[in-house]
Design an enzyme around this catalytic site. Sequence first.
Site, PDB file in Angstrom:
ATOM      1  N   ASP A   9     -61.111  -7.622  -6.916  1.00 27.50           N
ATOM      2  CA  ASP A   9     -61.722  -7.720  -7.624  1.00 27.50           C
ATOM      3  C   ASP A   9     -62.906  -6.930  -8.046  1.00 27.50           C
ATOM      4  O   ASP A   9     -62.709  -6.026  -7.508  1.00 27.50           O
ATOM      5  CB  ASP A   9     -62.156  -9.067  -7.531  1.00 27.50           C
ATOM      6  N   GLY A  44     -60.297 -10.107 -13.654  1.00 26.07           N
ATOM      7  CA  GLY A  44     -60.487 -10.430 -15.442  1.00 26.07           C
ATOM      8  C   GLY A  44     -60.077  -9.987 -16.472  1.00 26.07           C
ATOM      9  O   GLY A  44     -59.929 -10.668 -17.151  1.00 26.07           O
TER      10      GLY A  44
END
Length: 272
Positions: A9, A44
């Site tokens: 991430d 994201g």
Amino acid sequence: MRYRVIALDLDGTLLTSEKTILPESIDALSQARQAGAEVVIVTGRHHSAIHPFYQALQLTAPAICCNGTYLYDYQQKRVLDNDPMSVAQAELVIQRLEEEGIKGLLYADDAMLYQHPTPHVIRTSAWGESLPAAQRPLFTRVDDLTSAARRSDKLWKFALSHDNLPQLRDFALRIADEAQVTCEWSWADQVDISRQGNSKGKRLAEWLATRNLSMQDVIAFGDNYNDLSMLEHAGLGVAMGNADQQIKDRAGWVTGDNNRPSIAETIYQKVL
């Protein structure tokens, strides 16, 4: 080598609070790649907001973007596997946002669209100004978000932020059922909305299968709720020290925070 893939991430994990990658992380990841491990970004973010990090790490694997909504190949500059929202879903989300006075940022095609600037737009635009023009995230202000959605080819996700967090939480719960979408928290004050069933873990597993690998071959690093789908199914899911306790409780390992060389230390201990 026990783990053949390192899944990372970005915000709150690989990136420091200043949106930089620690030199220790770059060195450790370079050594891991030299030893045969593949490094993949699972974020994201929209693909236009990943450029500097992808290039700093000298990666070759596609990036998993928008919480697993699509796979982006930077070498060919094109979207690979993808599961976008329908126009009807986006229209319903926008209608409900307008009714409740919540600002929405729509990730579509090659840019992020907004009608009213959100804290995320302001923060990320300011960060982008420090980058070379070719590496800056692409934000586009539109007069009407619904019309912009109808003109778009691929609708990746919404990123929502609001001063009233209880209202935002309630909205996420209701819209998930009404529009048949997936809602995941990606930051303390941001919830993401994407096509139902999309997740980082699902897209990562699908990509691994094309390489005759499985989630057991992965060590994954994350810090937020949208990371759980990969942290809980990886061979080793590593939660950052800055993550909520609920994230740490569901990970297989907890390391230090994102402002320290925690990722490097874990790679040396668990991978190399």
